[in-house]
Design a protein around this motif. Sequence first.
Motif, PDB file in Angstrom:
ATOM      1  N   LYS A 173       0.844  -1.157   0.030  1.00 50.80           N
ATOM      2  CA  LYS A 173      -0.023  -0.156  -0.005  1.00 50.80           C
ATOM      3  C   LYS A 173       0.711   1.281   0.009  1.00 50.80           C
ATOM      4  N   ILE A 174       2.005   1.333   0.662  1.00 50.28           N
ATOM      5  CA  ILE A 174       2.881   2.437   1.037  1.00 50.28           C
ATOM      6  C   ILE A 174       3.475   2.602  -0.492  1.00 50.28           C
ATOM      7  N   ASN A 175       4.128   1.544  -0.882  1.00 50.28           N
ATOM      8  CA  ASN A 175       4.718   1.642  -2.239  1.00 50.28           C
ATOM      9  C   ASN A 175       3.944   2.041  -3.576  1.00 50.28           C
ATOM     10  N   ALA A 176       2.556   1.625  -3.468  1.00 55.38           N
ATOM     11  CA  ALA A 176       1.862   1.939  -4.379  1.00 55.38           C
ATOM     12  C   ALA A 176       1.520   3.549  -4.198  1.00 55.38           C
ATOM     13  N   LEU A 177       1.414   4.138  -3.107  1.00 59.61           N
ATOM     14  CA  LEU A 177       1.036   5.460  -2.921  1.00 59.61           C
ATOM     15  C   LEU A 177       2.092   6.141  -3.345  1.00 59.61           C
ATOM     16  N   THR A 178       3.238   5.757  -2.982  1.00 61.03           N
ATOM     17  CA  THR A 178       4.450   6.273  -3.541  1.00 61.03           C
ATOM     18  C   THR A 178       4.801   6.324  -4.995  1.00 61.03           C
ATOM     19  N   LYS A 179       4.436   5.399  -5.731  1.00 62.22           N
ATOM     20  CA  LYS A 179       4.409   5.096  -7.036  1.00 62.22           C
ATOM     21  C   LYS A 179       3.464   6.245  -7.827  1.00 62.22           C
ATOM     22  N   ILE A 180       2.438   6.308  -7.310  1.00 64.65           N
ATOM     23  CA  ILE A 180       1.343   7.068  -8.031  1.00 64.65           C
ATOM     24  C   ILE A 180       1.640   8.833  -7.594  1.00 64.65           C
ATOM     25  N   GLU A 362      12.361   7.111   4.777  1.00 68.37           N
ATOM     26  CA  GLU A 362      12.919   5.967   5.752  1.00 68.37           C
ATOM     27  C   GLU A 362      11.966   4.607   5.798  1.00 68.37           C
ATOM     28  N   VAL A 363      10.727   4.716   6.029  1.00 65.19           N
ATOM     29  CA  VAL A 363       9.962   3.780   6.126  1.00 65.19           C
ATOM     30  C   VAL A 363       9.900   2.953   4.537  1.00 65.19           C
ATOM     31  N   GLU A 364       9.951   3.748   3.601  1.00 66.38           N
ATOM     32  CA  GLU A 364       9.898   3.107   2.319  1.00 66.38           C
ATOM     33  C   GLU A 364      11.373   2.433   2.111  1.00 66.38           C
ATOM     34  N   ALA A 365      12.441   2.739   2.816  1.00 65.57           N
ATOM     35  CA  ALA A 365      13.537   1.964   2.497  1.00 65.57           C
ATOM     36  C   ALA A 365      13.595   0.778   3.554  1.00 65.57           C
ATOM     37  N   LEU A 366      12.957   0.939   4.629  1.00 67.06           N
ATOM     38  CA  LEU A 366      12.835  -0.302   5.561  1.00 67.06           C
ATOM     39  C   LEU A 366      11.923  -1.309   5.004  1.00 67.06           C
ATOM     40  N   ASN A 367      10.906  -0.936   3.958  1.00 69.03           N
ATOM     41  CA  ASN A 367      10.217  -1.844   3.330  1.00 69.03           C
ATOM     42  C   ASN A 367      10.831  -2.524   2.363  1.00 69.03           C
ATOM     43  N   SER A 368      11.696  -2.104   1.939  1.00 66.16           N
ATOM     44  CA  SER A 368      12.581  -2.626   0.742  1.00 66.16           C
ATOM     45  C   SER A 368      13.521  -3.544   1.474  1.00 66.16           C
ATOM     46  N   LEU A 369      14.166  -3.360   2.605  1.00 66.97           N
ATOM     47  CA  LEU A 369      14.933  -4.417   3.342  1.00 66.97           C
ATOM     48  C   LEU A 369      13.803  -5.407   3.706  1.00 66.97           C
ATOM     49  N   ALA A 370      12.566  -5.145   4.269  1.00 64.81           N
ATOM     50  CA  ALA A 370      11.761  -5.923   4.570  1.00 64.81           C
ATOM     51  C   ALA A 370      11.241  -7.095   3.391  1.00 64.81           C
ATOM     52  N   ASN A 371      11.039  -6.261   2.195  1.00 64.06           N
ATOM     53  CA  ASN A 371      10.664  -7.158   1.185  1.00 64.06           C
ATOM     54  C   ASN A 371      11.573  -8.392   0.657  1.00 64.06           C
ATOM     55  N   CYS A 372      12.884  -7.559   0.925  1.00 62.87           N
ATOM     56  CA  CYS A 372      14.185  -8.646   0.534  1.00 62.87           C
ATOM     57  C   CYS A 372      14.074  -9.689   1.277  1.00 62.87           C
ATOM     58  N   ALA A 373      13.722  -9.715   3.013  1.00 64.54           N
ATOM     59  CA  ALA A 373      13.629 -10.635   3.645  1.00 64.54           C
ATOM     60  C   ALA A 373      12.613 -11.574   3.723  1.00 64.54           C
TER      61      ALA A 373
END
Length: 590
Positions: A173-180, A362-373
């Motif tokens: 949801k965060i990623n989609a809002l950032t994309k648009i 920062e939350v978006e970057a943490l989401n990237s690390l979480a996605n990798c995990a």
Amino acid sequence: MHTYQTLFKKYQSIHHDLKKTSNVLSYLRVVTILGIIYLFYLFLRTENALYGYISFGMVVLFVILINRYQSVSKKLAYHKALMQINEDELNFLEKGTNSFDDGAEYTDSQHPYSYDLDIFGTSSIFQYINRTASYVGKDFLARILLHPSSEKVIVKRQEAVKELSGEIDWRQKINALTKISNDSKVDFEKLKQWCTQEPASFSKIKILLSYLVPVVFLFSAVAYLITSDLLVGKLTSFLFVLNLMLFSINSKRMQQEIVSSDKISHTLSNYGGILREIEQKNFSSVQLTALQRELIKDNQKASDAILRLSAHFEKLQTIANIFVMIVFNGFFQYHNHVLQQVIRWKKQHALQLIRWFEIAGEVEALNSLANCAYNNPNFAFPHINHNNEFKFTALGHPLIRAEKRVCNDIDFTQNRFVILTGSNMSGKSTFLRTVGVNLVLANAGATVCAEFATVAPMELWVSMRLTDSLNDSESFFYAEVKRLKTIVEHAAEKPVFILLDEILKGTNSDDKTSGTIGVVEKIICTQATGMIATHDLEVCKTTYKYPEILANKRFEVAIINDELCFDYKMQDGICENRNATFIMQKMGII
């Protein structure tokens, strides 16, 4: 992978339904506007008031349809982004197709390790991890990969990544809002500049006139409608022009206060939505709850403030509409009042706005690390110690697909510096990069490609890939010596982790041997930990002189049925086989 397939089908279905609704609304808008035109024509032709009333009703309907269409369009863009997110993940996991931003602009050949370890660029670690869609998110992710963090920060970040890894719906949801939101570095810098500019100010007399003149105009206009008095009519016209004049005095200031981006209100609106999601989420990790507290202070939410600013900018940007500008400002100095609202907002929140953006990043970057995990459940969160200990079990390179990846154990707790030997193509350089890349991930708070790991927060210095500089009239050899000098100097100041690959290639064999031994002896006199890969077996004999510090490791190659066979498994000791002559013979060179 099954989760991504399920989510893709779910959002594809919603997107399909929204698309049909959007098409219907578009058709109804066209029919309505044609109906308005036709009914107004009938009203003028027949002077039948009924046609006028129906026409007015259809205007109201048209406005409703416009608002509904805009709402559906936003949902359509949002669900299209969600579809794209899951499609990209499926392509990445199934086909190895990586369409994510590679952060090539952060490439720096002078950085202690990023250039040597391919942290940025095509098929890089950054591209492997990155799921950010904003400039601030991408920049934060790049910075934590470029700069090792302290033990305390790493542990907090690991806790946050663990929490977010299971929140796939929320992360997307965060990623989609950032994309648009579709922001960029240019937009962010303009907004940053706007925040630092001193806000325009209104004198008390101008504020008084912005309220007094429109009120007098309103009474004058009503009086003229009632009395039709010519003098009152002239007064009304004068007040209308006076309103426009008072507006025009501040028009230049309005242009200064408008961030010069035609989509800034859209970007702010989406960031308001992102921050609202962060504010409303129930977090348990220390790092995420701390970020959340920064967004909610004294019962005031950052999301509400940003959404208000978005609305102010949207209103202010209507100054470009000549009809709105003349009518609204002639009646009640509309844009003067909007400008006053922007100024009040700026005085109250301007210093906080950039920090709010940074929190979203920062939350978006943490989401990237979480996605990798999440994508790599077999990866481990390394234990962070303060004893300068490094140990990995089943360590592999994350960019090598699991079915082809060969993992090895490496332990620096007994012997803190390793001399690695092996024939050509046996895997020495790849293993050095494997160690380096995983240390970068560990220092960022991410999972590492290993079954178990314990590491200490420590600066990483690498010398694997150097280029000569024609601009500086600098040879490859001199560039390498300068790099080694810098590494040795840093090692003398504090504990560092060092990776060296076949150093001093630009000199003769005797110099190379004695120079390499000299560098190794210089490094182990410090508290440095690390590894050097070399073909020079004489260097390996240094371990006999420093058995408590140095250890020999090797990669071997076998020739079976006249073919080279590599197992890429690291063993103790010094390499016994060579393959350069064999390869040249196979290729017919010698």
